[in-house]
Design a protein around this motif. Structure first.
Motif, short mmCIF file in Angstrom:
data_model
loop_
_atom_site.label_atom_id
_atom_site.label_comp_id
_atom_site.label_asym_id
_atom_site.label_seq_id
_atom_site.Cartn_x
_atom_site.Cartn_y
_atom_site.Cartn_z
N HIS A 1 -8.78 -5.11 -6.64
CA HIS A 1 -9.00 -3.70 -6.97
C HIS A 1 -8.21 -3.25 -8.19
N PHE B 1 -7.56 -5.80 4.04
CA PHE B 1 -7.15 -4.52 3.48
C PHE B 1 -5.64 -4.51 3.21
N GLN B 2 -5.27 -4.02 2.02
CA GLN B 2 -3.85 -3.89 1.63
C GLN B 2 -3.10 -5.21 1.54
N GLY C 1 0.83 -1.20 0.00
CA GLY C 1 0.00 0.00 0.00
C GLY C 1 0.86 1.24 0.00
N ALA D 1 -0.03 4.37 2.22
CA ALA D 1 -0.02 4.75 3.62
C ALA D 1 -0.10 3.50 4.50
N PHE E 1 -6.22 -8.35 -2.03
CA PHE E 1 -7.05 -7.14 -2.05
C PHE E 1 -6.66 -6.26 -3.24
N LYS F 1 -13.12 1.64 10.59
CA LYS F 1 -12.69 0.26 10.66
C LYS F 1 -12.18 -0.14 9.28
N LEU F 2 -10.99 -0.69 9.22
CA LEU F 2 -10.44 -1.08 7.92
C LEU F 2 -11.05 -2.41 7.49
N PRO F 3 -11.38 -2.54 6.21
CA PRO F 3 -12.00 -3.80 5.76
C PRO F 3 -11.06 -4.99 5.93
N ILE G 1 -3.53 5.45 8.42
CA ILE G 1 -4.90 5.50 7.93
C ILE G 1 -5.88 5.46 9.10
#
Lengths: 290, 324
Positions: free
Chosen positions: A251, A242-243, A223, A225, A247, A237-239, A230
């Protein structure tokens, strides 16, 4: 895997300070003998979790046999006279002992399934793989030398970003390495990046994502950041996941996610295709004329 | 709380008093000119006392001063600015302003990071922190500049790229990486102005150029002092010490060859005389462009390569095998 000659010439690998015999898999809790873990390319036999792989082991994994290192004596000084909790010179000296390397990247030339290529591999165990003046210089030298030899370039990243202890000299390495990558691209030669755990900040924001083909290793955190930044900024709340490499694939940020055991074959496949015959009389793209 | 806003309070009070006396002097029969002269002298020495020897931490606050001229204040002084919107993929990012204008008659493309003046505008502009779509809009403008052979000028004022879920999902790293690479090879002159806060890769994403100008009291840093404090000291209270160590002032960066020219500010900072500072920056841009526009595209790109190629620092050592 037998120890290649270049690795034997470098001397023994650094010993773990605490002489521990096993590691606990952070993903499934399995207790694994380090000897077994090393024999399995540091992948958990139970759940497939990828532990971080030291740079020298990564080179042994990807190169056919010999590895011809360049710029091996470059090391960081202390351009800002930096000290925080510990003076910078003391930190880098500890990193040298811990990693057995002079800096956070090794660069050189090898063949990958008999195809000649430049290969740069970052070492997270040295200052979190951060890019200061030396990492920037070694990446630039590698890319420039690949251009001179007309061979593809492969960069394996593992980095927390620009090295803060070198201040703006660290940040400017993004521009320096990018300029080299831009020039290299004009020759029509492939640049392939392999993003491994973790790749964030200034390294993902330069050659990590400037490559023609971007490969992510299974499970790697990738990622711009960091999660903590973040978290602090948006307080959401981060999914889940995430990263992670997966993921990013979902994306549309990376071309493929590859398991370590399949990495060399996948990389060679890409290199073989990109360096295969050009159609008709098509020349490599030259710098546009004025 | 901004430490400069606190520091300059007595000076502002004194200056208000002088203004009041000046008005009285004009309207009343009593002559206050001697008092005014004395107070003016006091104001000058107070100004020197407050601003004469600012620490790096105070300079950080000066660069973030709520009244400091922002990118749009500079753009307003260009002729015929037309804003161009959107990345053609997702949305228009108000944190990064793009367009074209004329600088003393020269057509230029413009890129700028814009902070807000108040809370409402700051929310709209994400405090000057661009998302990937902002950087992709900038990339679109860079390609237009090359296609139509117009110089590019940029104004940098950002704490950094926006850190958030959407920004990561849409590829913040890739957007920044693409811009940096694009700028290293762009075949038109690029002049970069660091006018306030230059924060990390988010700043560099519109900050690679042939001439990098920096206002005297702007800052430019690999990470904000606050971030460096929590990462390196693991303690968020060390920002002041981090500011000292990071070497983020214009003098430091000029010494490292990262900044080509420092544009002086009035005593106390750009907000004390915004018009003069903006004119000085645009005049410096004009001079830089005059020189750069004489170069052929190949020469420009080669010189830019050499400029960045030189920035670094290393020593040599032979790996001590016995130590391992």
């Amino acid at each position: 895997m037998p120890t290649p000659n270049w690795l034997r010439r470098r001397g023994a690998k650094p010993q773990a300070a605490d002489d521990k015999l096993w590691e606990i898999c952070p993903s499934c809790g399995e207790r694994i003998f380090i000897k077994d873990l090393d024999a399995r390319l540091r992948v958990c036999p139970k759940c497939g979790h990828h532990f971080r792989l030291p740079a020298l082991d990564r080179i042994a994994l990807l190169a056919d046999g010999d590895f011809d290192e360049i710029a091996e004596n470059l090391t960081t000084g202390d351009p800002l006279g930096w000290s925080d909790r510990i003076p910078y010179r003391e930190k880098t000296q500890n990193d040298r002992t811990k990693s057995g390397l002079l800096e956070a990247i090794i660069v050189g030339f090898c063949t990958i399934e008999r195809m000649p290529a430049g290969l740069g591999v970052m070492e997270f165990n040295f200052r979190g793989g951060t890019m200061g003046g030396v990492v920037g210089e070694k990446v630039t030298l590698l890319v420039e030398e690949c251009a001179r030899r007309r061979v593809p370039c492969v960069l394996v990243t593992a980095s927390g970003g620009a090295r803060m202890e070198e201040g703006m000299i660290g940040l400017m390495q993004l521009a320096k390495t990018s300029a080299a990558v831009e020039r290299f691209g004009e020759l029509g030669l492939p640049l392939v990046s392999i993003l491994t755990d973790p790749t964030t900040g200034g390294v993902s924001a330069s050659y990590g994502f400037q490559a023609d083909i971007v490969i992510a290793e299974s499970g790697a955190a990738i990622g711009f950041a960091g999660r903590r930044v973040i978290d602090q900024t948006i307080r959401q709340k981060l999914p889940e996941g995430f990263q992670t490499a997966e993921f990013l694939l979902e994306h549309g940020q990376v071309d493929m996610v590859v398991r370590r055991a399949d990495m060399k074959a996948a990389l060679a496949n890409v290199l073989r295709f990109l360096t295969s015959a050009r159609y008709g009389a098509a020349e490599a793209r030259r710098p546009k004329s004025a | 709380m901004n430490v400069i806003v606190e520091l300059e309070k007595p000076l502002l009070e004194l200056e208000a008093k002088i203004e009041g006396l000046k008005k009285l002097n004009e309207t009343q029969r009593v002559d206050f000119s001697a008092e005014i002269r004395a107070l003016n002298e006091k104001a000058l020495s107070l100004e020197e006392e407050i601003f004469g020897n600012l620490t790096p931490w105070q300079r950080v606050h000066l660069a973030r001063h709520p009244k400091r001229p922002l990118a749009m204040d500079y753009i307003a002084r260009l002729d015929g600015f037309v804003e161009l919107h959107g990345d053609r993929g997702y949305r228009d990012d108000p944190a990064l302003v793009a367009g074209f204008a004329y600088l003393a008659g020269t057509p230029v493309f413009v890129l700028a990071q814009q902070k807000g003046r108040d809370t409402k505008e700051n929310l709209y502009r994400s405090f000057g922190m661009a998302h990937p779509e902002g950087y992709r809009k900038a990339a679109r403008i860079m390609r237009l500049a090359e296609k139509f052979a117009k110089p590019l000028i940029s104004f940098i004022d950002t704490p950094g790229a926006y850190p958030g879920i959407g920004a990561e999902e849409r590829g913040q790293s890739e957007a920044i990486a693409t811009n940096i690479k694009l700028m290293t090879g762009l075949r038109v002159p690029i002049v970069v102005n660091i006018i306030g806060e230059g924060g990390s890769g988010g700043a560099l994403a519109i900050g690679v150029g042939d001439r990098v100008l920096m206002l005297q009291h702007a800052i430019y840093s690999v990470a904000s002092p606050e971030a460096a404090s929590s990462i390196l000291w693991r303690d968020s209270s060390k920002a002041e010490e981090a500011a000292q160590r990071l070497r983020l002032t214009s003098e430091d960066l000029f010494e490292f060859g990262i900044v080509d020219e420092v544009v002086p500010e009035p005593m106390g900072g750009a907000h004390r005389d915004p018009g003069k500072v903006i004119d000085a920056v645009l005049a410096a841009d004009k001079r830089a462009l005059e020189t750069l526009m004489r170069l052929a595209p190949d020469e420009l790109v080669d010189q830019r390569y050499e400029k960045y190629r030189k920035i670094g620092a290393h020593e040599e050592m032979v790996l001590d095998r016995a130590a391992r």
